[in-house]
Design a protein around this motif. Structure first.
Motif, PDB file in Angstrom:
ATOM      1  N   GLN A 103      -5.321   3.525  -9.655  1.00  0.00           N
ATOM      2  CA  GLN A 103      -5.542   3.001  -8.308  1.00  0.00           C
ATOM      3  C   GLN A 103      -6.844   3.540  -7.732  1.00  0.00           C
ATOM      4  O   GLN A 103      -6.967   4.747  -7.521  1.00  0.00           O
ATOM      5  N   TYR A 146      -6.305  -4.888  -7.297  1.00  0.00           N
ATOM      6  CA  TYR A 146      -6.445  -3.597  -7.994  1.00  0.00           C
ATOM      7  C   TYR A 146      -7.914  -3.248  -8.247  1.00  0.00           C
ATOM      8  O   TYR A 146      -8.218  -2.177  -8.770  1.00  0.00           O
ATOM      9  N   HIS A 201      -5.869  -0.145  -2.361  1.00  0.00           N
ATOM     10  CA  HIS A 201      -5.583  -0.991  -3.531  1.00  0.00           C
ATOM     11  C   HIS A 201      -4.104  -0.940  -3.887  1.00  0.00           C
ATOM     12  O   HIS A 201      -3.364  -0.088  -3.399  1.00  0.00           O
ATOM     13  N   TRP A 202      -3.700  -1.862  -4.779  1.00  0.00           N
ATOM     14  CA  TRP A 202      -2.297  -1.954  -5.200  1.00  0.00           C
ATOM     15  C   TRP A 202      -1.839  -0.587  -5.695  1.00  0.00           C
ATOM     16  O   TRP A 202      -2.521   0.053  -6.498  1.00  0.00           O
ATOM     17  N   ASN A 217     -11.922  -2.448  -7.830  1.00  0.00           N
ATOM     18  CA  ASN A 217     -12.808  -1.625  -6.992  1.00  0.00           C
ATOM     19  C   ASN A 217     -14.170  -2.267  -6.761  1.00  0.00           C
ATOM     20  O   ASN A 217     -14.991  -1.755  -6.005  1.00  0.00           O
ATOM     21  N   SER A 241       0.865  -1.194   0.000  1.00  0.00           N
ATOM     22  CA  SER A 241       0.000   0.000   0.000  1.00  0.00           C
ATOM     23  C   SER A 241       0.892   1.230   0.000  1.00  0.00           C
ATOM     24  O   SER A 241       2.094   1.144   0.200  1.00  0.00           O
TER      25      SER A 241
END
Ligand code: SF4
Length: 287
Positions: free
Chosen positions: A239, A75, A244-245, A77, A6
């Motif tokens: 992102q 990655y 997320h990544w 959402n 992160s």
């Protein structure tokens, strides 16, 4: 950094990723149509940057079998967790929306439903068959999950014979296991090989910007060409949140243009590559 990397803040976006928010009257109309018909779109669930353009053009990518995914790609959402029961009315609502939006090209996708015996393949087939019956002029593209590599599930979709079957690789091989822990690179390539050997047009797509190398990207283009994939999309990873990544790089539009050229040299029939490109972006343009 632990395996789920992160960052304290998201890498600042370059000007070429700045898009106008989806607030036009057309966008509002599409949103209310979708809401009234209790329909999900990957456009809204994945916070797609092209929503304003696509909705203004009256197109959308419908999401069937709910909006909760059984997988957890680092990655993505889309909501993860225990999916709800399938809404038996979903297909009727889809037909109503396609009619109301006067769509000539419909893209249907889904979250991954590893909890369903066929991963939702029958629902995809039913949607395509009903659309063909009720709106014969409308072309269909389905963006399917890997159905855990089940040939029986894939056969159900083949038998419905949509115009295009898309299955995204999403990320390069060297980062696949880390970013898509429940997926499998070779299973996804095999799914695409099966699609390419069928009479239906095959398509795939991936995003870049996770920290992959140039060689990784060229390797993926080669792997897709090797399974005779016909259409390709390449887009920039953006992102969604700090959880997320972390985005590692924003590729310049010129770099996308170069990858597009390389893909055409490798024999792809239609390629969309650019910072804002997503799987269904300009899908109808490919004809
Ligand atoms: S399988 Fe698809 S919808 Fe599910 S988390 Fe991964 S990218 Fe998102």
């Amino acid at each position: 950094m632990n395996e789920r990397q992160s960052a304290k803040q998201i890498l600042h976006k370059p000007h070429w990723l700045k898009v106008r928010p989806p607030f036009s009257r057309e966008c509002r109309n599409i949103k209310s149509t979708l809401a009234n018909l209790k329909l999900h779109t990957v456009c809204q669930e994945a916070a797609c940057p092209n929503m304003s353009e696509c909705f203004a053009l009256g197109t959308a990518t419908f999401m069937i079998v709910g909006n909760i995914c059984t997988r957890d790609c680092l990655y993505c959402n889309v909501a993860h967790g225990k999916p709800l029961a399938i809404d038996e009315n979903e297909i009727n609502h889809l037909i109503d929306a396609v009619r109301k939006m006067k769509l000539e090209y419909v893209v249907i996708t889904s979250v991954t439903r590893d909890d369903l015996p066929d991963g939702g393949a029958q629902v995809f087939a039913d949607c395509v068959n009903r659309l063909r019956e009720e709106i014969p002029s409308c072309k269909t593209e389905v963006l399917i999950p890997d159905f855990q590599g089940s040939p029986e599930a894939l056969q159900k979709v083949f038998e419905a014979s949509p115009d295009v079957i898309n299955h995204n690789m999403e990320v390069v091989k060297s980062m696949f296991a880390q970013l898509r822990p429940q997926g499998n690179y070779d299973i996804s390539l095999k799914v695409l090989k099966n699609i390419s050997s069928s009479s239906v047009i095959s398509k795939s797509g991936f995003m870049i910007g996770f920290g992959e190398s140039r060689e990784d990207i060229l390797r993926l283009i080669d792997d897709l060409a090797a399974v005779s994939c016909e259409r390709l999309t390449i887009g920039q990873y953006q992102q969604p949140t700090l959880k997320h990544w972390p985005v590692a790089k924003y590729y310049h539009p010129d770099e996308f243009a170069e990858f597009k050229e390389i893909a055409y040299q490798k024999g792809f029939q239609y390629v969309e590559a650019g910072p804002l490109v997503r799987s269904s972006y300009h899908a109808a343009k490919a004809g």
